[in-house]
Design a protein around this motif. Structure first.
Motif, short mmCIF file in Angstrom:
data_model
loop_
_atom_site.label_atom_id
_atom_site.label_comp_id
_atom_site.label_asym_id
_atom_site.label_seq_id
_atom_site.Cartn_x
_atom_site.Cartn_y
_atom_site.Cartn_z
N VAL A 70 1.84 -4.54 -12.00
CA VAL A 70 1.36 -4.52 -10.61
C VAL A 70 -0.01 -3.83 -10.56
N ILE B 79 -3.65 -3.10 -7.92
CA ILE B 79 -4.34 -3.17 -6.62
C ILE B 79 -5.82 -3.40 -6.90
N VAL C 37 -3.45 -6.39 1.45
CA VAL C 37 -3.03 -5.12 2.04
C VAL C 37 -3.62 -5.08 3.44
N ALA D 85 -0.58 -0.20 1.79
CA ALA D 85 0.05 -0.58 0.52
C ALA D 85 1.57 -0.47 0.60
N LEU E 238 3.83 -3.61 -0.53
CA LEU E 238 4.78 -3.49 -1.64
C LEU E 238 6.21 -3.78 -1.18
N ARG F 62 -8.38 -5.27 0.19
CA ARG F 62 -7.56 -4.95 -0.97
C ARG F 62 -6.48 -6.01 -1.16
N ILE G 70 -2.87 -6.72 -3.61
CA ILE G 70 -1.91 -6.32 -4.64
C ILE G 70 -1.51 -7.57 -5.40
#
Length: 193
Positions: free
Chosen positions: A36, A38, A92, A97, A101, A139, A141
């Motif tokens: 994972v 970012i 995001v 975040a 997630l 951003r 992820i």
């Protein structure tokens, strides 16, 4: 009778052509063991955030967009995807975040073990709550296969990419924070909320 007025809101829509639907990304991580990341930096931009609406003012720093860095990260993301290096991705946005997630974990019914100390920050004085819930813009992820790690990392500038953890089989998110703080949350309890 209660009258509620909503101020005018600017809406910008964009449309893109997808040449092959097989190249579309999902928010669902592929398999346990995927890594994972970012893309983009996290700041303590809590002004107007979902966190602020619930808990009150943390600070009044409203998320800003650095168009040059955003464009570069998006272009690099597109190149990495064209090389089939990305298994899943989610932007995001609202809730930061933590919410992104949670959405990935709920969608996949697989857990995540993440170390948010590894997130690249815009400054060193960011609280754990800011790292989790900051709504810093631009951003993404992503999850990738471990075998593609080097090629994926080579697509991005080191200062814009944070390796934060991996997908796990158990149905929980295990999160390591700054100062070795740690918490776990079950995916089922996230769905209930």
């Amino acid at each position: 009778k209660i009258k509620i007025s909503i101020p005018p809101t600017l809406l910008i829509s964009s449309i893109g052509i997808v040449k092959d639907y097989n190249n579309l990304l999902t928010i669902v991580p592929g398999v346990s063991g995927d890594l994972v990341y970012i893309i983009g930096k996290t700041g303590n931009e809590m002004g107007g955030s979902e966190f602020e609406k619930v808990f009150g003012y943390e600070n009044r720093s409203v998320p800003q967009v650095n168009k040059d860095i955003a464009k570069q990260n998006y272009n690099n993301f597109t190149k990495a995807n064209q090389k089939n290096l990305i298994n899943s991705a989610i932007s995001v946005g609202l809730g930061g975040a933590a919410v992104a997630l949670a959405k990935m974990a709920i969608a996949s019914q697989m857990g995540l073990k993440v170390n948010l100390r590894n997130i690249i920050k815009t400054n060193t004085n960011i609280k754990s709550s800011h790292i989790l819930f900051s709504e810093s813009q631009s951003r993404i992820i992503t999850t990738i296969s471990p075998s593609k790690r080097k090629n994926f990392e080579n697509c991005f500038e080191k200062k814009q990419l944070s390796f934060i953890g991996k997908v796990i089989k158990s149905k929980k998110i295990i999160c390591i924070m700054q100062k070795k703080e740690k918490f776990e949350i079950n995916i089922n309890s996230l769905e209930d909320k």
